[in-house]
Design a protein around this motif. Structure first.
Motif, PDB file in Angstrom:
ATOM      1  N   GLN A 168      51.138  20.506  44.244  1.00 49.73           N
ATOM      2  CA  GLN A 168      50.694  21.814  43.774  1.00 49.73           C
ATOM      3  C   GLN A 168      51.139  22.020  42.338  1.00 49.73           C
ATOM      4  N   GLN A 184      51.820  24.634  39.145  1.00 47.64           N
ATOM      5  CA  GLN A 184      52.103  26.025  38.790  1.00 47.64           C
ATOM      6  C   GLN A 184      52.101  26.168  37.276  1.00 47.64           C
ATOM      7  N   TYR A 227      43.470  25.688  37.453  1.00 49.27           N
ATOM      8  CA  TYR A 227      44.708  26.416  37.737  1.00 49.27           C
ATOM      9  C   TYR A 227      44.879  27.550  36.734  1.00 49.27           C
ATOM     10  N   TRP A 228      45.454  28.640  37.239  1.00 51.60           N
ATOM     11  CA  TRP A 228      45.675  29.819  36.411  1.00 51.60           C
ATOM     12  C   TRP A 228      47.130  30.256  36.519  1.00 51.60           C
ATOM     13  N   TYR A 236      45.298  28.653  31.404  1.00 50.29           N
ATOM     14  CA  TYR A 236      44.363  27.938  32.273  1.00 50.29           C
ATOM     15  C   TYR A 236      44.522  26.443  32.050  1.00 50.29           C
TER      16      TYR A 236
END
Length: 115
Positions: A1, A3, A104-105, A96
């Motif tokens: 993931q 972030q 992803y933001w 971004y």
């Protein structure tokens, strides 16, 4: 993931400067294309500036000559240097990242320019 965490927003007077940072963490082999967007109250989110993996940049007409996007791939970080800020630059600014086939933001950071 993956972030994204932005920082550097705040309150500044008309004509002032701010520098936004966006740090990417997680499962990153190499950074993809990155960008900064912003969204003012009652308006759609808009692209402010973008930078490719190779360092090519493009800017919204409204910020050309005032904002500079850059990146430090070794630190998985993108920056947005904002000079000559105007009240109309007031918005939440979002980082971004397009990595492989995913987008992803960040959570956004508020920038407020007072007149």
């Amino acid at each position: 993931q993956v972030q994204l965490v932005e920082s550097g927003g705040g309150l500044v007077q008309d004509g002032g400067s701010l520098r936004l940072s966006c740090v990417a963490s997680g499962s990153i082999a190499s950074l993809g294309n990155m960008a900064w967007f912003r969204q003012a109250p009652g308006k759609q989110r808009e692209l402010v500036a973008a930078i490719s993996t190779g360092g090519s940049t493009n800017y919204a007409d409204s910020v050309k000559g005032r904002f500079t996007i850059s990146r430090d791939n070794a630190k998985n970080t993108a920056f947005l240097q904002m000079n000559s800020l105007k009240p109309e630059d007031t918005a939440v600014y979002y980082c971004y990242l397009h990595l492989r086939v995913a987008d992803y933001w960040g959570q956004g950071t508020q920038v407020t320019v007072s007149s």
